[in-house]
Design an enzyme around this catalytic site. Sequence first.
Site, PDB file in Angstrom:
ATOM      1  NE  ARG A  47       9.334  66.845  32.493  1.00  0.00           N
ATOM      2  CZ  ARG A  47      10.138  65.910  32.937  1.00  0.00           C
ATOM      3  NH1 ARG A  47      10.780  66.058  34.087  1.00  0.00           N
ATOM      4  NH2 ARG A  47      10.340  64.801  32.267  1.00  0.00           N
ATOM      5  N   GLY A  48       6.514  64.828  33.671  1.00  0.00           N
ATOM      6  CA  GLY A  48       6.959  63.489  34.034  1.00  0.00           C
ATOM      7  C   GLY A  48       5.766  62.763  34.655  1.00  0.00           C
ATOM      8  CB  ALA A  49       4.160  59.533  33.838  1.00  0.00           C
ATOM      9  NE  ARG A  90       1.787  67.167  29.145  1.00  0.00           N
ATOM     10  CZ  ARG A  90       3.081  66.846  29.157  1.00  0.00           C
ATOM     11  NH1 ARG A  90       3.757  66.845  30.303  1.00  0.00           N
ATOM     12  NH2 ARG A  90       3.702  66.508  28.047  1.00  0.00           N
ATOM     13  CD  GLN A 197      11.121  67.357  27.978  1.00  0.00           C
ATOM     14  OE1 GLN A 197      11.806  67.423  26.963  1.00  0.00           O
ATOM     15  NE2 GLN A 197       9.802  67.325  27.937  1.00  0.00           N
ATOM     16  CG  ASP A 238       4.663  59.981  29.520  1.00  0.00           C
ATOM     17  OD1 ASP A 238       5.805  59.871  29.045  1.00  0.00           O
ATOM     18  OD2 ASP A 238       4.310  60.905  30.272  1.00  0.00           O
ATOM     19  CG  ASN A 248       9.214  57.673  27.468  1.00  0.00           C
ATOM     20  OD1 ASN A 248       8.763  58.196  28.481  1.00  0.00           O
ATOM     21  ND2 ASN A 248      10.495  57.730  27.159  1.00  0.00           N
ATOM     22  CE  LYS A 249       8.605  64.343  26.244  1.00  0.00           C
ATOM     23  NZ  LYS A 249       7.395  65.156  25.884  1.00  0.00           N
TER      24      LYS A 249
END
Length: 346
Positions: A47-49, A90, A197, A238, A248-249
């Site tokens: 995960r993470g762009a 995603r 996270q 993201d 973003n998150k």
Amino acid sequence: MSYFTIAWLDDGVVCMIDQRKLPHETIYNDYTDYREVATAIRDMVIRGAPAIGAAAGYGMALASLQSEGENVAAVRVDLATAADTLRQARPTAVNLFWAVDRMLARLDDPRLTDVAGLREAAVAEAKAIAAEDAAINRQLGQNALDLVPENATAIHHCNTGTLATVDYGTALGVIRAAHEAGKNINVLVDETRPRLQGGRLTAWELQQLGVPFKVIADGASGYYMRTQGVDFCVVGADRIAANGDTANKIGTYNLAVVAHENGVPFYVAAPTSTIDMGTSSGDGIEIEERPSTEITHAGDWQITPDGIEVGNPAFDVTPAKYVTAIITEKGVAYPPFTESLARFFV
Ligand code: MRU
């Protein structure tokens, strides 16, 4: 670093650390099928762009090896199918789409006339995406050095370190570069509900880097700004729209508003591959809704009563007016972002 996020093993295997198991178990999973890579992205093994982008590149490389097509045209048909599958993993991180499109563009080269050459080009391009990401993040960290005071307390949201990239990290790379430059930086780590996270991954990474930090509840950021002083917030992204609106998150927007209220600079750190010039504002960014169990449960423990309704957007959009600057490998952009971001793409 004693760990890696993602690597291509020379026998045509993609290896990823399983981020769902961290920090208590360090397990690496091997993938030889692009469909498994798409599932690993969806299930957040990776995960993470930028890391998702690298995984998508390697997924396309696997698809070229898996194809039983006897000529380049037939392999390209299979690559188009793989691209569709990977794109559906995603929806929010634009790096996924950027990497798939970059692979397709490279493999569309009419000079690639035989299957072996096409496969070789696919593996080389995916490796290039990964290698470039690591170099870009180090440059991004250097570009941010002037923004970080000699003695600084920073708030960081989610995980944007090596685990969210191929190496070094983006927002965490800014913190890491400052620490490596000898600055006295202390990090307040948002735990980042619901998947934690921050508490699981950022804490694990900062501990190994020797950067001083404290994990805090997401809702505590305003408390720390008011009572103890915070020099800046730094987050990843993201997808950044052409006007600087930043997805973003979930919780990033809240943090940005509280930072604005308290006069704390709010920085977004991301590679230019996260900037989506085709999307004019945050309104055009699709926000992923994730399974309700991420909210109702902590591990195997059910927190909520049975039969309740849950909302679980994985990301939010911070309007550009709350963003002090966007730090990239090509330099630091300031408002008005419509002009400053466009300059990165001339
Ligand atoms: O749902 P995740 O863990 O993939 O979300 C990650 C983030 O929101 C990160 O801040 C973003 O991808 C930048 S990572 C360098």
